[in-house]
Design a protein around this motif. Structure first.
Motif, PDB file in Angstrom:
ATOM      1  N   ILE A 255       0.837  -1.202   0.000  1.00 48.85           N
ATOM      2  CA  ILE A 255       0.000   0.000   0.000  1.00 48.85           C
ATOM      3  C   ILE A 255       0.871   1.251   0.000  1.00 48.85           C
ATOM      4  CG2 ILE A 255      -1.659   1.354   1.345  1.00 48.85           C
ATOM      5  CD1 ILE A 255      -2.775  -1.382   2.345  1.00 48.85           C
ATOM      6  N   ASP A 256       1.863   1.277   0.886  1.00 46.30           N
ATOM      7  CA  ASP A 256       2.744   2.442   0.980  1.00 46.30           C
ATOM      8  C   ASP A 256       3.547   2.652  -0.297  1.00 46.30           C
ATOM      9  OD1 ASP A 256       1.891   2.971   3.535  1.00 46.30           O
ATOM     10  OD2 ASP A 256       3.571   1.968   4.520  1.00 46.30           O
ATOM     11  N   ARG A 257       4.034   1.546  -0.864  1.00 49.29           N
ATOM     12  CA  ARG A 257       4.905   1.637  -2.035  1.00 49.29           C
ATOM     13  C   ARG A 257       4.164   2.138  -3.271  1.00 49.29           C
ATOM     14  NH1 ARG A 257       6.258  -3.455  -4.118  1.00 49.29           N
ATOM     15  NH2 ARG A 257       6.163  -4.112  -1.919  1.00 49.29           N
TER      16      ARG A 257
ATOM     17  N   ARG B  90      -5.051   5.658   2.718  1.00 50.31           N
ATOM     18  CA  ARG B  90      -4.441   6.112   1.469  1.00 50.31           C
ATOM     19  C   ARG B  90      -5.505   6.654   0.510  1.00 50.31           C
ATOM     20  NH1 ARG B  90       0.631   7.377   2.456  1.00 50.31           N
ATOM     21  NH2 ARG B  90       1.767   5.628   3.430  1.00 50.31           N
ATOM     22  N   LEU B  91      -6.641   5.986   0.416  1.00 50.83           N
ATOM     23  CA  LEU B  91      -7.722   6.464  -0.446  1.00 50.83           C
ATOM     24  C   LEU B  91      -8.276   7.796   0.055  1.00 50.83           C
ATOM     25  CD1 LEU B  91      -9.641   3.135  -1.205  1.00 50.83           C
ATOM     26  CD2 LEU B  91      -8.017   4.352  -2.682  1.00 50.83           C
ATOM     27  N   ARG B  92      -8.323   7.948   1.367  1.00 47.51           N
ATOM     28  CA  ARG B  92      -8.790   9.223   1.938  1.00 47.51           C
ATOM     29  C   ARG B  92      -7.873  10.366   1.506  1.00 47.51           C
ATOM     30  NH1 ARG B  92      -7.700  12.801   5.488  1.00 47.51           N
ATOM     31  NH2 ARG B  92      -5.788  11.732   6.123  1.00 47.51           N
ATOM     32  N   ARG B  93      -6.566  10.111   1.509  1.00 48.44           N
ATOM     33  CA  ARG B  93      -5.613  11.151   1.109  1.00 48.44           C
ATOM     34  C   ARG B  93      -5.740  11.474  -0.376  1.00 48.44           C
ATOM     35  NH1 ARG B  93      -0.075   9.077   4.190  1.00 48.44           N
ATOM     36  NH2 ARG B  93      -1.006   8.833   6.261  1.00 48.44           N
TER      37      ARG B  93
ATOM     38  N   PRO C  85     -14.158   6.063   3.385  1.00 46.84           N
ATOM     39  CA  PRO C  85     -12.923   5.442   2.892  1.00 46.84           C
ATOM     40  C   PRO C  85     -12.818   3.953   3.199  1.00 46.84           C
ATOM     41  CG  PRO C  85     -12.438   7.556   3.915  1.00 46.84           C
ATOM     42  CD  PRO C  85     -13.868   7.232   4.239  1.00 46.84           C
ATOM     43  N   VAL C  86     -13.322   3.531   4.332  1.00 45.80           N
ATOM     44  CA  VAL C  86     -13.250   2.106   4.679  1.00 45.80           C
ATOM     45  C   VAL C  86     -14.092   1.282   3.709  1.00 45.80           C
ATOM     46  CG1 VAL C  86     -13.749   0.376   6.444  1.00 45.80           C
ATOM     47  CG2 VAL C  86     -12.729   2.556   7.108  1.00 45.80           C
TER      48      VAL C  86
END
Length: 212
Positions: free
Chosen positions: A79-81, A148-151, A163-164
């Protein structure tokens, strides 16, 4: 659960027991996996297992905890990458989906076989083990993806009220064919087509909301 003192100087045997138990639980399920079979798979005696774990339930919970931790850490890294810094939303989501599904056929595959066994015999699984898996596995990764989707939504690329829920939609959509045809995971062209279709559907819904 009562705290037990584990024998010092035997980390390799403990790792062997947990690894052997994961193999057996993933293959046979919690109910059918016998302690004798686990001992044989681990290359230890039953007594050695009892030196480390009170009973099969404690061993199972340990297997779930450690396996879930490894998989969740891997998923959060993916997810982060791929979504930590989005340049091309569609392309980045497709790359994310391919990496996400790639874990299912990696060396972490036994974990997912174990989860299928858990789903098949849910009523026989110790409640503590179920809660631990749901909170630290699917729950944790879904929360991380939701953030991440929220951002992404905050910068204006998507319109997301929940977002969830959106994270749940994305996870389901990129793996939709996998629910009925697991062979797709081993066919790179089929895998990319599945993920691309899922991402297109996800973006159609959420981007459409953004233009209303």
């Amino acid at each position: 659960m009562t705290e037990r003192k584990k024998p010092a100087g035997q980390p390799d045997k403990r790792r062997a027991i947990v690894a052997g138990a994961l193999t057996l639980f993933a293959r046979d399920g919690y109910t059918r996996a016998s302690q004798d079979a686990i001992a044989a798979a681990a290359g230890v005696s039953n007594r050695t297992i009892y030196n480390h774990f009170t009973d099969k339930a404690e061993l199972f919970q340990t297997v779930i905890q450690e396996s879930t931790q490894r998989v969740a850490d891997t998923m959060v890294d993916i997810i982060d990458r791929h979504l930590g810094k989005v340049v091309d939303l569609e392309a980045d989501l497709i790359d994310f989906g391919l990496a996400w599904l790639g874990v299912l056929t990696s060396d972490l595959a036994p974990h997912f076989a174990l989860i299928r066994q858990i789903n098949a015999e849910m009523e026989h699984i110790p409640e503590a083990a179920l809660k631990l898996w749901q909170e630290n596995g699917p729950g944790r990764t879904r929360r991380e993806l939701a953030e991440r989707l929220r951002r992404i939504a905050k910068r204006g690329d998507l319109a997301i009220d929940d977002p969830v829920r959106a994270a749940g939609h994305l996870m389901l959509l990129i793996s939709a064919d996998n629910l009925t045809d697991r062979a797709a995971l081993h066919d790179q062209d089929a895998l990319r087509a599945m993920v691309t279709a899922g991402v297109h559907t996800f973006l159609y819904g959420y981007r459409r909301l953004a233009t209303r």
